[in-house]
Motif scaffolding. Sequence first.
Motif, mmCIF file in Angstrom:
data_model
loop_
_atom_site.group_PDB
_atom_site.id
_atom_site.type_symbol
_atom_site.label_atom_id
_atom_site.label_comp_id
_atom_site.label_asym_id
_atom_site.label_seq_id
_atom_site.Cartn_x
_atom_site.Cartn_y
_atom_site.Cartn_z
ATOM 1 N N ASN A 156 -6.627 0.958 -7.364
ATOM 2 C CA ASN A 156 -6.236 0.013 -6.314
ATOM 3 C C ASN A 156 -7.510 -0.547 -5.677
ATOM 4 O OD1 ASN A 156 -3.544 0.731 -6.791
ATOM 5 N ND2 ASN A 156 -3.691 2.444 -5.361
ATOM 6 N N GLU A 203 3.326 -11.126 1.679
ATOM 7 C CA GLU A 203 4.449 -11.249 0.728
ATOM 8 C C GLU A 203 4.948 -12.690 0.648
ATOM 9 O OE1 GLU A 203 6.591 -6.885 0.849
ATOM 10 O OE2 GLU A 203 6.869 -8.186 2.584
ATOM 11 N N ILE A 235 0.555 3.909 2.809
ATOM 12 C CA ILE A 235 0.685 3.680 1.358
ATOM 13 C C ILE A 235 1.774 2.647 1.088
ATOM 14 C CG2 ILE A 235 1.341 4.760 -0.843
ATOM 15 C CD1 ILE A 235 -1.422 5.619 0.044
ATOM 16 N N GLU A 236 2.831 2.677 1.886
ATOM 17 C CA GLU A 236 3.920 1.699 1.712
ATOM 18 C C GLU A 236 3.425 0.280 2.004
ATOM 19 O OE1 GLU A 236 7.595 -0.181 1.082
ATOM 20 O OE2 GLU A 236 6.683 1.648 0.288
ATOM 21 N N LEU A 260 0.389 -0.729 1.627
ATOM 22 C CA LEU A 260 -0.492 -1.055 0.505
ATOM 23 C C LEU A 260 0.325 -1.444 -0.729
ATOM 24 C CD1 LEU A 260 -3.493 -1.110 -0.430
ATOM 25 C CD2 LEU A 260 -3.142 1.210 -1.273
ATOM 26 N N ARG A 261 1.387 -0.709 -0.989
ATOM 27 C CA ARG A 261 2.232 -1.002 -2.144
ATOM 28 C C ARG A 261 2.793 -2.416 -2.043
ATOM 29 N NH1 ARG A 261 7.116 -1.617 -3.429
ATOM 30 N NH2 ARG A 261 7.941 -1.114 -1.366
ATOM 31 N N ARG A 262 3.284 -2.762 -0.860
ATOM 32 C CA ARG A 262 3.845 -4.109 -0.659
ATOM 33 C C ARG A 262 2.770 -5.177 -0.817
ATOM 34 N NH1 ARG A 262 6.568 -3.977 5.034
ATOM 35 N NH2 ARG A 262 6.858 -6.204 4.558
ATOM 36 N N LYS A 276 1.517 -5.604 -4.518
ATOM 37 C CA LYS A 276 2.540 -6.115 -5.430
ATOM 38 C C LYS A 276 2.314 -7.622 -5.647
ATOM 39 C CE LYS A 276 7.480 -5.506 -6.246
ATOM 40 N NZ LYS A 276 8.768 -5.142 -5.654
ATOM 41 N N ALA A 304 -3.686 5.963 -5.012
ATOM 42 C CA ALA A 304 -2.217 6.018 -4.911
ATOM 43 C C ALA A 304 -1.557 5.378 -6.124
ATOM 44 C CB ALA A 304 -1.760 5.311 -3.639
ATOM 45 N N ASP A 305 -0.503 6.030 -6.600
ATOM 46 C CA ASP A 305 0.263 5.488 -7.714
ATOM 47 C C ASP A 305 1.327 4.554 -7.136
ATOM 48 O OD1 ASP A 305 1.555 4.948 -10.010
ATOM 49 O OD2 ASP A 305 2.251 6.992 -10.416
ATOM 50 N N LEU A 306 1.075 3.278 -7.228
ATOM 51 C CA LEU A 306 1.978 2.310 -6.608
ATOM 52 C C LEU A 306 3.022 1.791 -7.580
ATOM 53 C CD1 LEU A 306 -0.703 0.282 -4.574
ATOM 54 C CD2 LEU A 306 0.609 2.262 -3.820
#
Length: 228
Positions: free
Chosen positions: A16, A170, A191-192, A194-196, A199, A226-228
């Motif tokens: 990441n 987004e 982490i959430e 970061l995931r968003r 993406k 982190a595994d996103l």
Amino acid sequence: MMVFGLSRAIRTSKKNAIIAELKVYSPKYGDLLRGRDPFEILRKYEEAGAVGISYITDPKYFKGSFEFFKKLCRETELPVLRKDFITTKEEIEKTAEAGGSAILLITRILRDRLPEFVDYAKEHGLDTLVEVHTEEELGIALTTNSTMIGINNRDIGKLELDDGNVSLTERLAPKIPRKFVKVSESGIATIEDLRRALKVADAALIGTALMKAEDPGALLKTFVEADL
């Protein structure tokens, strides 16, 4: 000096891509350094796998120092991004002379002068992170030859006193062509988040969340791996 080192580091990152900010002060949270050695934090950022380092040189609102920026560029082999309210070409020259790799250019401040400033920075070997916060600003940014476009989830006009979140990334990132490296800036604390962000974006710039942590390096490592 690394020519276009930051955008290349982001594009080639296997993990990441996080630009870690050494942020000493926030208008919202106050002193973020809290007596810690900034160069110790820098080493932790390097070990944790940051793709680049960001530093705000503005002295008025963020208690930054251009002299510290120069030291920072000498102390690390990672590309260093200078963040400030840049309004003159002289500041671009100074950034390049100091060994910086990239410079932040804020669309809201530069407006019609933005394309010219982007070209000038690139002529001096600097990656350009053109910052936007609205769709209108994005329209201006897309007319430039910038290597990177940054979506600031917070409103710089409010000096980060608002509660920005990644929903702005987004909304705007999908409108940016692939030729630009897309960076989600500010408002990323989990982490959430970061995931968003990742993406739809290529990288995230994180400062406050890392600096508020007891161990900025450990938190950065969890973000990078982190595994996103």
